[in-house]
Design a protein around this motif. Structure first.
Motif, mmCIF file in Angstrom:
data_model
loop_
_atom_site.group_PDB
_atom_site.id
_atom_site.type_symbol
_atom_site.label_atom_id
_atom_site.label_comp_id
_atom_site.label_asym_id
_atom_site.label_seq_id
_atom_site.Cartn_x
_atom_site.Cartn_y
_atom_site.Cartn_z
ATOM 1 N N ALA A 1 0.820 -1.212 0.000
ATOM 2 C CA ALA A 1 0.000 0.000 0.000
ATOM 3 C C ALA A 1 0.855 1.264 0.000
ATOM 4 O O ALA A 1 0.508 2.257 -0.659
ATOM 5 C CB ALA A 1 -0.928 -0.014 1.204
ATOM 6 N N ASP A 2 1.967 1.261 0.732
ATOM 7 C CA ASP A 2 2.835 2.441 0.778
ATOM 8 C C ASP A 2 3.447 2.741 -0.588
ATOM 9 O O ASP A 2 3.544 3.906 -1.001
ATOM 10 C CB ASP A 2 3.937 2.244 1.811
ATOM 11 C CG ASP A 2 3.423 2.319 3.244
ATOM 12 O OD1 ASP A 2 2.318 2.844 3.445
ATOM 13 O OD2 ASP A 2 4.130 1.836 4.149
ATOM 14 N N SER A 3 3.884 1.691 -1.298
ATOM 15 C CA SER A 3 4.491 1.904 -2.611
ATOM 16 C C SER A 3 3.455 2.365 -3.631
ATOM 17 O O SER A 3 3.757 3.200 -4.493
ATOM 18 C CB SER A 3 5.197 0.630 -3.091
ATOM 19 O OG SER A 3 4.305 -0.449 -3.198
ATOM 20 N N VAL A 4 2.225 1.849 -3.540
ATOM 21 C CA VAL A 4 1.166 2.309 -4.440
ATOM 22 C C VAL A 4 0.853 3.775 -4.174
ATOM 23 O O VAL A 4 0.660 4.566 -5.107
ATOM 24 C CB VAL A 4 -0.099 1.443 -4.292
ATOM 25 C CG1 VAL A 4 -1.262 2.046 -5.095
ATOM 26 C CG2 VAL A 4 0.163 0.021 -4.766
ATOM 27 N N ALA A 5 0.828 4.159 -2.898
ATOM 28 C CA ALA A 5 0.602 5.568 -2.549
ATOM 29 C C ALA A 5 1.706 6.450 -3.127
ATOM 30 O O ALA A 5 1.430 7.562 -3.605
ATOM 31 C CB ALA A 5 0.537 5.724 -1.038
ATOM 32 N N ALA A 6 2.934 5.963 -3.116
ATOM 33 C CA ALA A 6 4.051 6.715 -3.688
ATOM 34 C C ALA A 6 3.886 6.869 -5.199
ATOM 35 O O ALA A 6 4.165 7.939 -5.758
ATOM 36 C CB ALA A 6 5.370 6.025 -3.368
#
Length: 245
Positions: free
Chosen positions: A228-233
């Motif tokens: 989820a963090d990488s998708v948000a980035a």
């Protein structure tokens, strides 16, 4: 600046990545071909998903290393390397055609990618395989401080080149990404990732691990959809760089 992402890395009952969530924000999908990850059904699903979002299809071949996720070098001959790339690219080409699409480029994965960048014979073996494809395919390869040897090799084989930079990886002064085993090799802070992406897309310098400034020529930025963090980035990068197309 195009955004590319390594996708289709699930296989069997094992799920890897958040492909459906990241696909709307990228331009190019590097699809695993079964040697480091992926399987026939996953390849079909990933191709179908990419085509539904108007994303360009690319093959992501690797050394045959499922246990090591393709991150371990294997001592193949150059003929074997060419053959294993043809095998993987050929499979994905057929799957893409069956879904009404076609491949546009090849981006080697993991250890094969790194070995290609540091070993002229391996790069030559990769280019032999790419050039022999029935349809024209470009090579996606890592940009560094000196891209002339890479450009010369691609010109020799008549293969188009796309230079790739990384939004979330640290670089050394020679323009190589820092090994994952080293502290600080992967940026975690979204602000740092977005700033590096913007600087690369605007032709500005980025800061290396030793504090120097580095200019990198790039056509495409690698982003990740592992969690989820990488998708948000990726969403933040897409917003900062502007809409696709």
């Amino acid at each position: 600046m195009l955004l590319n992402c390594d996708l289709g890395e699930s296989f069997g009952a094992w799920t890897m990545g958040m492909d459906e969530q990241v696909m709307p924000y990228i331009d190019q999908a590097n699809i695993a071909c079964g040697f480091h990850a992926g399987d026939p059904m996953t390849m079909h699903k990933t191709v179908r998903l990419a085509l539904a979002h108007g994303v360009t299809l690319g093959a992501h071949p690797a050394y045959p290393d499922l246990q090591g996720f393709g991150r371990r070098s294997i001592a193949f001959s150059t003929e074997e390397i060419s053959a294993l790339i043809r095998y993987q690219v050929g499979a994905l080409c057929e799957i893409a055609a069956s879904e009404g699409g076609s491949l546009r480029y090849v981006k080697p994965h993991g250890a094969l990618y790194n070995d290609m960048m540091r070993n002229e014979a391996i790069l030559d073996a990769v280019l032999v395989a790419v050039q022999s494809s029935p349809q024209p395919l470009a090579l996606m390869a890592m940009t560094t401080a000196d891209n002339q040897p890479l450009k010369t090799a691609c010109h020799k084989h008549g293969v188009a080149l796309m230079l790739e930079a990384f939004a979330d990886r640290a670089y050394d002064q020679n323009g190589y990404i820092v090994a994952r085993s080293q502290p600080g090799a992967v940026h975690k802070d979204q602000q740092i990732i977005v700033e590096q992406a913007k600087n690369l897309s605007e032709g500005k310098t980025i800061r290396t691990v030793d504090g120097t400034q580095l200019h990198l020529e790039a056509d495409t930025l690698c982003v990740h959809g592992d969690n989820a963090d990488s998708v948000a980035a990726v969403k933040a990068i897409r917003k900062a760089l502007g809409a696709r197309g």
